[in-house]
Structures are given as structure tokens and as C-alpha cells.
Design an enzyme around this catalytic site. Sequence first.
Site, mmCIF file in Angstrom:
data_model
loop_
_atom_site.group_PDB
_atom_site.id
_atom_site.type_symbol
_atom_site.label_atom_id
_atom_site.label_comp_id
_atom_site.label_asym_id
_atom_site.label_seq_id
_atom_site.Cartn_x
_atom_site.Cartn_y
_atom_site.Cartn_z
ATOM 1 N N HIS A 320 22.183 108.622 -3.814
ATOM 2 C CA HIS A 320 22.822 109.144 -5.036
ATOM 3 C C HIS A 320 23.692 108.048 -5.632
ATOM 4 O O HIS A 320 24.327 107.294 -4.913
ATOM 5 C CB HIS A 320 23.688 110.370 -4.720
ATOM 6 C CG HIS A 320 23.985 111.202 -5.919
ATOM 7 N ND1 HIS A 320 25.006 110.901 -6.776
ATOM 8 C CD2 HIS A 320 23.361 112.285 -6.425
ATOM 9 C CE1 HIS A 320 25.023 111.797 -7.755
ATOM 10 N NE2 HIS A 320 24.032 112.643 -7.569
ATOM 11 N N ASP A 377 18.471 117.606 -3.859
ATOM 12 C CA ASP A 377 17.024 117.865 -3.948
ATOM 13 C C ASP A 377 16.314 117.886 -2.611
ATOM 14 O O ASP A 377 15.141 118.266 -2.543
ATOM 15 C CB ASP A 377 16.378 116.794 -4.849
ATOM 16 C CG ASP A 377 16.852 116.950 -6.287
ATOM 17 O OD1 ASP A 377 17.441 116.000 -6.825
ATOM 18 O OD2 ASP A 377 16.666 118.053 -6.834
HETATM 19 C C1 SDX Z 1 19.740 113.943 -8.954
HETATM 20 O O1 SDX Z 1 23.416 111.575 -11.210
HETATM 21 C C2 SDX Z 1 23.398 112.776 -10.775
HETATM 22 O O2 SDX Z 1 24.402 113.422 -10.634
HETATM 23 C C3 SDX Z 1 22.015 113.322 -10.487
HETATM 24 C C4 SDX Z 1 21.954 114.693 -9.815
HETATM 25 C C5 SDX Z 1 22.470 115.780 -10.725
HETATM 26 O O3 SDX Z 1 22.865 116.834 -10.213
HETATM 27 O O4 SDX Z 1 22.366 115.611 -11.964
HETATM 28 O O5 SDX Z 1 22.710 114.683 -8.630
HETATM 29 C C6 SDX Z 1 20.524 115.078 -9.491
HETATM 30 O O6 SDX Z 1 19.109 113.269 -9.720
HETATM 31 C C7 SDX Z 1 19.807 113.641 -7.493
HETATM 32 C C8 SDX Z 1 18.989 112.351 -7.104
HETATM 33 C C9 SDX Z 1 17.545 112.752 -6.964
HETATM 34 N N1 SDX Z 1 16.676 111.543 -6.818
HETATM 35 C C10 SDX Z 1 16.141 111.236 -5.633
HETATM 36 O O7 SDX Z 1 16.328 111.869 -4.588
HETATM 37 C C11 SDX Z 1 15.191 110.051 -5.692
HETATM 38 C C12 SDX Z 1 15.471 109.123 -4.496
HETATM 39 N N2 SDX Z 1 16.774 108.515 -4.723
HETATM 40 C C13 SDX Z 1 16.840 107.189 -5.280
HETATM 41 O O8 SDX Z 1 15.824 106.895 -6.183
HETATM 42 C C14 SDX Z 1 18.245 106.740 -5.638
HETATM 43 O O9 SDX Z 1 19.031 107.007 -4.553
HETATM 44 C C15 SDX Z 1 18.912 107.293 -6.888
HETATM 45 C C16 SDX Z 1 18.049 107.135 -8.094
HETATM 46 C C17 SDX Z 1 19.253 108.725 -6.726
HETATM 47 C C18 SDX Z 1 20.208 106.507 -7.096
HETATM 48 O O10 SDX Z 1 19.815 105.216 -7.354
HETATM 49 P P1 SDX Z 1 20.893 104.040 -7.550
HETATM 50 O O11 SDX Z 1 22.293 104.531 -7.503
HETATM 51 O O12 SDX Z 1 20.458 103.267 -8.729
HETATM 52 O O13 SDX Z 1 20.723 103.248 -6.203
HETATM 53 P P2 SDX Z 1 19.988 101.883 -6.121
HETATM 54 O O14 SDX Z 1 18.613 102.061 -6.653
HETATM 55 O O15 SDX Z 1 20.892 100.855 -6.711
HETATM 56 O O16 SDX Z 1 19.894 101.692 -4.536
HETATM 57 C C19 SDX Z 1 20.854 100.955 -3.817
HETATM 58 C C20 SDX Z 1 20.103 100.531 -2.550
HETATM 59 C C21 SDX Z 1 18.801 99.781 -2.863
HETATM 60 O O17 SDX Z 1 18.509 98.959 -1.743
HETATM 61 P P3 SDX Z 1 18.963 97.377 -1.825
HETATM 62 O O18 SDX Z 1 18.392 96.811 -3.108
HETATM 63 O O19 SDX Z 1 20.487 97.380 -1.782
HETATM 64 O O20 SDX Z 1 18.341 96.776 -0.578
HETATM 65 O O21 SDX Z 1 19.697 101.702 -1.833
HETATM 66 C C22 SDX Z 1 18.280 101.758 -1.794
HETATM 67 C C23 SDX Z 1 17.770 100.870 -2.895
HETATM 68 O O22 SDX Z 1 16.475 100.385 -2.600
HETATM 69 N N3 SDX Z 1 17.926 103.163 -2.030
HETATM 70 C C24 SDX Z 1 16.951 103.793 -1.392
HETATM 71 C C25 SDX Z 1 16.991 105.114 -1.859
HETATM 72 N N4 SDX Z 1 17.964 105.237 -2.782
HETATM 73 C C26 SDX Z 1 18.535 104.020 -2.888
HETATM 74 N N5 SDX Z 1 16.052 103.368 -0.478
HETATM 75 C C27 SDX Z 1 15.190 104.289 -0.024
HETATM 76 N N6 SDX Z 1 15.170 105.603 -0.420
HETATM 77 C C28 SDX Z 1 16.044 106.027 -1.332
HETATM 78 N N7 SDX Z 1 16.007 107.300 -1.729
#
Ligand code: SDX
Length: 442
Positions: A320, A377
Site C-alpha cells: 500500500h 483487497d
Molecule cells: C487499494 O491508495 C489507497 O488508499 C488505495 C486503497 C483505497 O481504499 O482506495 O487502499 C485501495 O488500491 C489497495 C491496493 C490494492 N492493490 C494491490 O493490492 C496491488 C498490489 N499492490 C501493489 O501494486 C502496490 O503495493 C501498490 C500499487 C498498492 C502501492 O504501490 P507503490 O506505493 O507505488 O509501491 P511501489 O510500487 O513503489 O513498491 C515499493 C517496492 C517495490 O520494490 P523495489 O523497487 O523497492 O525493489 O515494493 C514492491 C515494489 O516492487 N512492491 C511489491 C508489491 N507492492 C510493492 N512487490 C510485490 N508485490 C506487491 N504487491
Amino acid sequence: MTQSTPSTPSFSPPQDEGCVKVTYKGKTSKLPVLSGSTGNNVIDIRNLQNDLDLFTFDPGLGTTASCESKITFIDGDKGILLYRGYPIAQLAEHSTFPEIAFLLLYGNLPTRHEYNEFVNRLEEKSLLHEQIRNFFNGFRRDAHPMSILCGTVAGLSAFYPEGTDTSNEESRDVSAVHLIAKIPTIAAWAYKYSRGEPFVYPRADYSYSENFLNMLFARPDAPYKVNPIFSRALDRILILHADHEQNASTSTVRLTGSTGAHPFACIAAGIAALWGPAHGGANEAVLKMLRSIGSKENIPEFIAKVKDKNSDVRLMGFGHRVYKNFDPRASIMKRTCDEVLAELGEHDPLLELAMELEKYALQDDYFVQRKLYPNVDFYSGIIFKALGIPENMFTALFAVARTVGWVSQWKEAFNDPLRRIYRPRQLYTGPEERDLKGAKHN
Ligand code: SDX
């Protein structure tokens, strides 16, 4: 009927907490630091361009406060979520969804009289103009419900012009109630349309959640009895999804609203933004992920793929932008999941697999170091499945709940003295000015 809608709280300017000095090429800009009632203070950078001819750079706006708001507060490190100051766990336990809608819209919990009046307003507006039925026939039967929701909500302006007037609080309140009342009917009819079953109309003797379940599952040939455990679970799920500060879809609604677009267009834009798998589409993606893993023996191989930077595999339902601790909604969702499955006397192998996956990930350094925890989720898809809701309806259900947050935030923006059209800038790295003469080849 006169509406006793309490006045929207007026905006008090944030308190000034001193300033931050930025010096660049021999010039200094004093930028005020503003504080709210709780949470991070902010640097007011509005004079930066005038003082130093500089922009700020914040792709994804992860550290940018785009507005002032009094609606929802999140502390990502402590896993805190408050709706108008009330903790989400208390509201999920003791409130109904219409009560939360009133709270988010007007700032305080309703009195008994206000609650009854509000519920009556929602019931009165829950029907759709009969001609709107024709919208559905324009879609293929296998259209994704979110496409029907997006298109139909935008089209509401053709039938409810009174809802397109944004000039005063009263008319904005009318469209907010229109949207909250009609969105479950549109979502349920999208489901019925996909199955070729007759539409079911909302009933005055049913609650918001009972009506939604009844419109989804009742059929003329078979009476449908709403299970109170299911309607209570759905009410709680809607409460958990109602609002969440300045997330991607809410920011989309605020941005669209800043242009003066009417509320039906703004909410249609929010629905489109929510549809993405990185946002509201994640609940549907979690079930697909669990099915692709298949059994707990395959978890290590799947997690290895997630950790492999060359694969674009993500652990859906984890991580998140704000929560760097447990998402408080996830634990309530998990508990609700247990209640619904217990009521069904079922155990869902996907739930067992999800719990194994969560346990495995929370012991893995990759996730621990990146502070990746289950979000709202991760378990929601399993409950929706247990309630009999098909996978392609999961995000539509999220949209039904989030419409309350969207219209509340959209309305709030009109009372912000700092309200202006969203117009971010950029860091340009394209070609500098060059002459066409030398470039043309024909
Ligand atoms: C919702 O914003 C809100 O409030 C949203 C929400 C709401 O109520 O409105 O809470 C609802 O959208 C919840 C999130 C649902 N999405 C997912 O579950 C999809 C999986 N999650 C990711 O795609 C991710 O965690 C996000 C999109 C939710 C957040 O992405 P960020 O903050 O942009 O994080 P990032 O991409 O910068 O990641 C930081 C690191 C990265 O690794 P490094 O480059 O540092 O090595 O964490 C890793 C990412 O690759 N990472 C993940 C991951 N989420 C982040 N790696 C594997 N699996 C994941 N799910």
C-alpha cells in the site's frame, strides 16, 4: 420534504508552524509550514516558483498534500483509519452503511430523525428512470460490469439535469444523494443483464445492503430470502470501502470536479480510475492469483517469481502506498470472512491458501523490508465469492461503497477557499527548440 442536512463544516485556515528556507543560486525562499489537526505538517510551496523559479518533483504524488480535508485520516505507520475522527473498527462493528454515508457527507453521526429522513431520501432516489434500461441493451452481455457502471453513471446527467447544477450546496446535495441511492441499482442490474435475468427493483422495506443482495439474487421464479448474516457482512464491507483519503480514484474525482464538470461525470471518472488492478481491481486479481497458485506447495515458487525483478508478478492484495503496517481494514475483512464461511458451514480452500500465503510472505525479508502487508483487497474477494458475488462484480461492489467517499470529497472541495482547477507541471526532458527546416525529409 425539507431536508435537515446539517451545514458542511467551514474551512479554518491551517495553523502556521514556522517555515522552511530554501536557498538556490543565491536566493532564499521562506516557505510556511502548515499543520492540520493531526498527522504530517506540510510545506506550503505555492511561492516557490515566484521566489526561485523552481517546481517540485513528486511522481505519483506520494508526498504531496493535494488539498485540505476533514473527512478521512490515515496514519500508515500506525495502521490507523478514521472517518471524521471515528476509528474504522468501531464504525464497522456498530454502524450501518447509510449512517456512515451521512457521517462522511455531513461531518457528524445522524440523530435518529436525521437517519430516518436520510434513509427515506435514499429509498426515494434508488429507482432509475425506466428509459435507462435501454442503456444496458447497448452493451454486450459479457461486458465487464465496470464498463456498464462507468457508462451508465455518466449518462445519468441526461435524465437528472437537476443533479448537474453545481452552483449551490442544496443542488450538490441532491446529486450526491442521487448517486449514492442509484449506484447499487445500476451495479445489480449490470449483473442481471450479464445473466440475461430480469431486473429486480429496489424495495422500500429493505435496508441498503438487503436491497443490493435482493437486486442481485432475487428471481421471479424463486423467492430470495436475504440472510441477515450476509446483509450485515455486506454492510460492514461497504463501510470498510467507503472512503480512504486522497487515493487514486478520489483524486480523480476531485481533479474532474475542479474543472466544474457535473457530479455524474466526476463519479464516472472515479469509477474508471478504480477499475485498475493496482487500485480497486486488486480484489478480482487476488482470486485469479490464488487460483493460479493452486496449492500451498506452489507458494515458494510463486513468491520467488514475485521477488524476481524480471517478472512483473506482484503479490496482489499486498502492499500500500500509505500503510506501512497492517491495513486496519484487512483484519476486519478477515474476521468477516470467517463469520460468513462459518454461517455457510463451508471452508474455502482459497481462504486456507490465502492464509498460508500471508503467513509465508510475512516471514519473508523481501516483504518485511518493504513493509508490504495485506491490504483491504487481500481477503475481500474470498468473502464476495462466499456471498455468491461473481468475480467480475467485485470492483463494482467496491465502486458502490466508494461512491459515498467520492461524493463526500467532491462536495467538500466546493467549500475550500483554496479550490482551483488542478494543473500540475512537469520536468521536461524532451528536445529543446529546433528548426523544422533541417528536419523534413519530404
Ligand atoms: C487499494 O491508495 C489507497 O488508499 C488505495 C486503497 C483505497 O481504499 O482506495 O487502499 C485501495 O488500491 C489497495 C491496493 C490494492 N492493490 C494491490 O493490492 C496491488 C498490489 N499492490 C501493489 O501494486 C502496490 O503495493 C501498490 C500499487 C498498492 C502501492 O504501490 P507503490 O506505493 O507505488 O509501491 P511501489 O510500487 O513503489 O513498491 C515499493 C517496492 C517495490 O520494490 P523495489 O523497487 O523497492 O525493489 O515494493 C514492491 C515494489 O516492487 N512492491 C511489491 C508489491 N507492492 C510493492 N512487490 C510485490 N508485490 C506487491 N504487491
